[in-house]
Scaffold this motif. Structure first.
Motif, short mmCIF file in Angstrom:
data_model
loop_
_atom_site.label_atom_id
_atom_site.label_comp_id
_atom_site.label_asym_id
_atom_site.label_seq_id
_atom_site.Cartn_x
_atom_site.Cartn_y
_atom_site.Cartn_z
N ALA A 204 -0.26 14.37 -9.32
CA ALA A 204 0.14 13.36 -8.35
C ALA A 204 -1.01 13.00 -7.43
N TYR A 205 -1.73 14.01 -6.94
CA TYR A 205 -2.86 13.71 -6.05
C TYR A 205 -3.97 12.99 -6.80
N CYS A 206 -4.08 13.30 -8.10
CA CYS A 206 -5.08 12.59 -8.89
C CYS A 206 -4.72 11.11 -8.99
N SER A 207 -3.41 10.80 -8.93
CA SER A 207 -3.02 9.39 -8.91
C SER A 207 -3.53 8.72 -7.65
N VAL A 208 -3.48 9.45 -6.53
CA VAL A 208 -4.02 8.89 -5.28
C VAL A 208 -5.50 8.52 -5.49
N GLU A 209 -6.21 9.42 -6.18
CA GLU A 209 -7.63 9.15 -6.45
C GLU A 209 -7.79 7.89 -7.30
N ASN A 210 -6.99 7.81 -8.37
CA ASN A 210 -7.16 6.68 -9.29
C ASN A 210 -6.77 5.36 -8.65
N ILE A 211 -5.75 5.40 -7.77
CA ILE A 211 -5.43 4.18 -7.03
C ILE A 211 -6.62 3.81 -6.15
N GLY A 212 -7.29 4.84 -5.61
CA GLY A 212 -8.49 4.59 -4.82
C GLY A 212 -9.56 3.90 -5.66
N VAL A 213 -9.71 4.36 -6.91
CA VAL A 213 -10.72 3.73 -7.79
C VAL A 213 -10.37 2.27 -8.02
N LYS B 207 -2.27 8.93 -17.43
CA LYS B 207 -1.47 9.71 -16.50
C LYS B 207 -0.07 9.96 -17.05
N ALA B 208 0.49 8.96 -17.74
CA ALA B 208 1.79 9.19 -18.38
C ALA B 208 1.65 10.30 -19.42
N LEU B 209 0.56 10.27 -20.19
CA LEU B 209 0.32 11.31 -21.19
C LEU B 209 0.26 12.68 -20.53
N LEU B 210 -0.47 12.78 -19.41
CA LEU B 210 -0.62 14.08 -18.75
C LEU B 210 0.71 14.55 -18.16
N PHE B 211 1.49 13.62 -17.61
CA PHE B 211 2.78 14.03 -17.05
C PHE B 211 3.73 14.48 -18.16
N GLY C 281 0.82 -1.21 0.00
CA GLY C 281 0.00 0.00 0.00
C GLY C 281 0.85 1.26 0.00
N VAL C 282 1.98 1.22 0.70
CA VAL C 282 2.87 2.39 0.70
C VAL C 282 3.34 2.67 -0.72
N LYS C 283 3.74 1.63 -1.42
CA LYS C 283 4.25 1.83 -2.78
C LYS C 283 3.14 2.26 -3.72
N ALA C 284 1.94 1.70 -3.52
CA ALA C 284 0.84 2.03 -4.42
C ALA C 284 0.27 3.41 -4.13
N GLY C 285 0.61 3.98 -2.97
CA GLY C 285 0.06 5.29 -2.64
C GLY C 285 -1.38 5.22 -2.20
#
Lengths: 303, 652
Positions: free
Chosen positions: B294-303, B341-345, B212-216
């Protein structure tokens, strides 16, 4: 095959042609309450025809997306409308989960409007966009709760199935919740005032200040289709159209949509616009109404 | 057979890149692209079912253990994504982090890029616990060196340090996890055979914390925002697109291999819902473009966690079909999130590259200078907001179907899935708000500062990878049913009860057709409206600011004011810090208002705990001060205590 396509085109034409009638009816009701004569019922048709022929003034800052966004938004709203079943005629393209596609198509239309508004760099349009995207968070929750209650009640996941039976014991709650959502999503009083020209108090009108000509026509027409969509959805969600004979059901559907429209007009005549600080509370109330409808549906199913 | 050859080619290519990287940028790029193409081919061979699994074990020992590698459908799913992002990022870095711009760190960057991709690939195919841990540690360290490529900035070093510390807390959990596993089963060998040993179930929690730490997973995401924001953008892309997914891979892999406790599904779905909503609330309030991503990644991991949690619940409730749907959605979202997300980054990287700032309140109007980047970023924004007809909607839709079906089935699980569905909807609306803000404030409107004056479009090597990723987003959105057999195979590898070879649900086909129709209609409508408008006559004029004739760029909505209303609702979570200096007198000399959203979880939750630990350690450290006399005293005291103990034992 050809018949199906013809039928689809006929339905699409019905949606496109009837939609601009609704704002006209609302305005007539408002005029009637205020003892005025008011604009003709067909005013929006005249406006659209006029706008379609007019030239366009573009902001110096606008990118090609400024014209593309209203087009995509219009397609999204019309696409959502076509998904909706029409009483006894059923849906043209019913499939499991189409109700979620409908919700997200409306979200796509919102994204397009907001994007186009921000293209101009205007503070007023920024203001409208912020309100639009923020209040949408609460309306989205209310719509999902309403849809969930319909799904749980009917045991289906496609619009044609969930809208056929009556909403059961929670119908009154659902009607109140969905009507509030209708007012909010279509930018009517008490959330927004479509008539005012004081930009500080507007949401939707503030976002389209810079549009003109054919793109503005697309936006206005899309907005009227959205209003019709929500009225049809509300009527079908609350009334048990499936229990009537096809002819009666069609009449009830038409009557229901008319009643909803008149209701919007009456609300607009009798109520003042709320202060923006109160809007979230009203939307939360709509969410709670839909949530209680969901609980009622859940209990009804378990019994 | 083919898979083995392809994987060897990939490993060889990466090793060659490892050697060539520091000096020869072109040869390195060629080797890396060949390697990632080969590993993509290997992954697709397995996913398409030409070769169900590939296995290899060596006859020599590393660390006392025989090497044992296996590529099954689950590994292949993640390996395919790794190949795409690894290749695209390598190509993007050619111009973005070139020797010309960064003579000191470009070579190092290429070296560690090869290392990172190789180690992530190794983690994915490793089935020996000890070797898994070794590869895991090397992967963590390679990522650290990539994050701190530009190590002169204090913020970069701090971000790297935080990443390293947080990762090692996770690794510590994994050490405990694998060691306990090995001691209970008597071997380091991993595999589905572990599922039969019910006593292993409590280890699930250790595994969840470690990965979970690695996945955020919220609230273990503390390292994520600063590391993603401060790393070079191609590194942010692979961190967010792939490194987080390696954490997800661990959770998916071991929740499939291990027996799960009864509460596992409830906890995972709750973690997912909290992460989705909190993550996107934080994202909306950010001013920094990359921090928002980055925070949006937290959201997507949540999804993804929502889908996985529902799948776990489905598996424990008689292998319900809705669990399979939710799992399919979660797995598809792994791909989709990686791609957009890679595209956006990459897009954010191009902006940073040409303007030198990530602060959205200083950007604006970039579409004129960077039309390609603007268009592709807008595409990514639509995809990440989960809007039809792109890929983000397909996976969220599938997860919704799973959640709704659980509600309709009237199972007790509905008490979790129905509220979570509503939360997912709210998170979706907030994601739309965040990305309307990120895209439109950066690329539309008037330039807010002079920084954008010299902005320029990136070269073909920067746009090309973005085009590939954008194309993949569109393709998955338009033809979702084609992916169903692949995802079904992965779901079958996760839970054998779901290993039924079935055609895609009819609704998925219909959704694909509707998406195609919508895309075509939208295209026609755009062209028609443009034609009509130009035919009627286009005129350019000043933005209509309600008859105000001299609007300035400063009058536009800024990133902070855009988030005003909605982040006000989350003030209990975000705890924004405000500095307000009000204007005084008729001719005020200065006035300002600065608002910042801190890393609340880090500063308010983890920070105090860390400080407490530090205080205790400092207190203990006083015992160790280098004075020989005292050490001798410790020794004598220790010996005396021991003697006393022995004496007492004798008398008793």
């Amino acid at each position: 095959m050809i018949l199906t396509i013809l039928y689809g085109i006929l339905r699409l034409a019905l949606w496109l042609l009837l939609a601009p009638l609704l704002p006209g009816i609302i305005n007539k009701v408002k005029a009637w309450v205020a003892c005025r004569r008011g604009p003709p019922v067909l005013q929006l048709y005249y406006d659209l025809a006029r706008l379609w022929k007019k030239g366009v003034v573009l902001s110096t800052l606008a990118s090609p997306g400024f014209i593309a966004a209203p087009a995509v938004g219009w397609v999204a709203v019309v696409g959502a409308a076509v998904l909706l079943p029409l009483g006894p005629a059923g849906a043209t393209l019913g499939f499991r989960g189409d109700v979620l596609l409908l919700i997200y198509l409306l979200a796509l239309a919102r994204f397009c409007t907001v994007w186009a508004a921000l293209e101009t760099g205007s503070a007023f349009e920024g203001m409208g966009s912020v309100r639009e995207v923020s209040y949408a968070v609460l309306t989205e929750a209310a719509i999902l709760a309403a849809v969930l209650s319909l799904c749980v009640h009917s045991g289906g996941l496609s619009l044609a199935v969930i809208l056929t039976p009556s909403a059961g014991a929670g119908a009154a709650l659902l009607a109140a919740g969905l009507f509030t959502v209708l007012l909010a999503e279509n930018c009517r009083v008490p959330f927004d005032d479509p008539n005012t020209h004081l930009e500080l108090t507007m949401i939707h009108e503030a976002m389209i200040l810079d549009h003109s000509g054919p793109p503005l026509a697309a936006i206005l027409h899309g907005a009227s289709v959205k209003l019709l969509l929500f009225s049809v959805l509300l009527v079908q969600a609350v009334l048990p159209l499936g229990d009537f004979s096809p002819l009666v059901a069609t009449g009830v559907l038409a009557g229901g949509v008319l009643a909803t429209t008149v209701g919007v007009g009456l609300v607009e005549s009798l109520l003042a616009r709320f202060a923006f600080k109160q809007v979230p509370f009203l939307l939360t109330l709509a969410f709670l109404l839909c949530l209680f409808a969901l609980l009622v549906a859940w209990k009804g199913g378990a019994a | 057979m083919i898979v083995g050859a392809l994987l060897s080619t990939a490993a060889l290519g990466l090793l060659v890149g490892f050697g060539l990287g520091p000096r020869h940028s072109r040869a390195w790029l060629g080797a890396t692209l060949v390697a990632t193409a080969a590993s993509l081919a290997a992954a697709l061979t397995v996913l398409l079912g030409f070769e169900p699994t590939w296995e290899w074990s060596g006859s020599f020992r590393i660390g006392g253990e025989l090497p044992h590698l296996r590529l099954d459908a689950i590994s292949a799913l993640f390996l395919a994504l790794l190949s795409v992002i690894g290749g695209a990022g390598a190509a993007y870095s050619r111009d973005y982090w070139s020797d010309h711009h960064y003579p000191k760190s470009a070579g190092r960057g290429r070296f560690w890029w090869s290392g990172l991709v190789l180690m992530m690939g190794l983690v994915l195919v490793e089935v020996n616990g000890l070797h898994f841990l070794i590869a895991w540690e090397l992967f963590t360290v390679s990522a650290y060196f990539l994050i701190t490529l530009e190590n002169r900035g204090r913020k970069v070093r701090a971000a790297g340090w935080l990443y390293l510390a947080a990762s090692h807390v996770g690794t510590l959990c994994l050490f405990a996890f694998f060691a306990t596993l090995a001691s209970r089963t008597g071997s380091w060998e991993l595999g589905p055979q572990l599922r039969d040993c019910a006593a292993l179930a409590p280890l699930f929690w250790l595994m969840l914390a470690g990965f979970g730490v690695k996945a955020g997973v919220f609230p273990l995401h503390v390292w994520l925002p600063s590391a993603h924001a401060n790393a070079p953008s191609h590194v942010s892309a692979i961190l967010s697109g792939m490194a987080l997914k390696i954490g997800v891979y661990g959770i998916v892999r071991f929740s499939g291999w291990l027996p799960t406790p009864a509460q596992a599904g409830w906890v995972v779905i709750a973690l997912g819902a909290v992460g989705a909503l909190c993550g996107i609330a934080f994202a909306f309030a950010q001013n920094d473009l990359k921090r928002l991503l980055a925070y949006c990644s937290v959201e997507n991991i949540g999804v993804i966690m929502i889908g996985l949690g529902a799948a776990l619940l489905g598996a424990t409730h008689g292998d319900a079909p809705w669990g399979r749907l939710a799992l399919a959605g979660a797995l598809l979202h792994v791909w989709n999130h990686g791609l957009f997300k890679a595209l956006l980054f990459f897009g954010a990287g191009s902006v940073l590259h040409s303007t030198g700032t990530r602060d959205m309140s200083r950007l604006g109007g970039l579409w004129k200078q960077m039309p390609w980047t603007a268009g592709l970023f807008a595409l990514g924004a639509v995809a990440v907001s989960g809007l039809p007809p792109l890929n983000g909607f397909v996976s969220e839709w599938t997860i919704y179907l799973g959640l709704f079906d659980a509600g309709i089935a009237h199972s007790s699980v509905a008490w979790a899935t129905m509220p979570v569905a509503i939360v997912l909807g709210m998170a979706g609306a907030l994601a739309l708000a965040s990305f309307a803000k990120a895209g439109a404030l950066t690329f539309c409107g008037a330039p807010r500062t002079k920084l954008t004056a010299h902005a320029h479009e990136g070269g073909a090597w920067m746009i090309g990878p973005m085009l590939v990723l954008g194309g993949a987003c569109v393709a998955i959105g338009l033809a979702p049913a084609l992916l169903w057999p692949l995802i079904g195979r992965v779901a079958g590898a996760w839970n054998p009860a779901w290993a039924v070879a079935d055609a895609a649900p009819a609704s998925l086909f219909t959704l694909g057709y509707v998406h195609v129709a919508l895309a075509l209609l939208a295209l026609v409508a755009v062209l028609a409206l443009r034609r009509r408008s130009t035919a009627n006559g286009l005129r350019r004029g000043l933005t209509w600011d309600c008859a105000y004739a001299a609007p300035t760029a400063r009058m536009q909505y800024s990133s902070g004011s855009f988030a005003g209303i909605a982040s006000g609702w989350f003030f209990w979570l975000l705890r924004p810090e405000r500095k307000v200096q009000r204007p005084h007198g008729p001719l005020p000399e200065s006035a300002c208002r600065v608002e910042r959203v801190p890393e609340t979880v880090l500063e308010k939750l983890i920070g105090p705990v860390g400080e407490g630990a530090l205080r205790v350690s400092t207190a203990v450290r006083r015992l160790q001060h280098g004075r020989l006399q005292s050490y001798i005293l410790y020794l004598v005291a220790g010996l005396a205590a021991l003697a006393l103990l022995v004496l007492l034992e004798g008398t008793l």
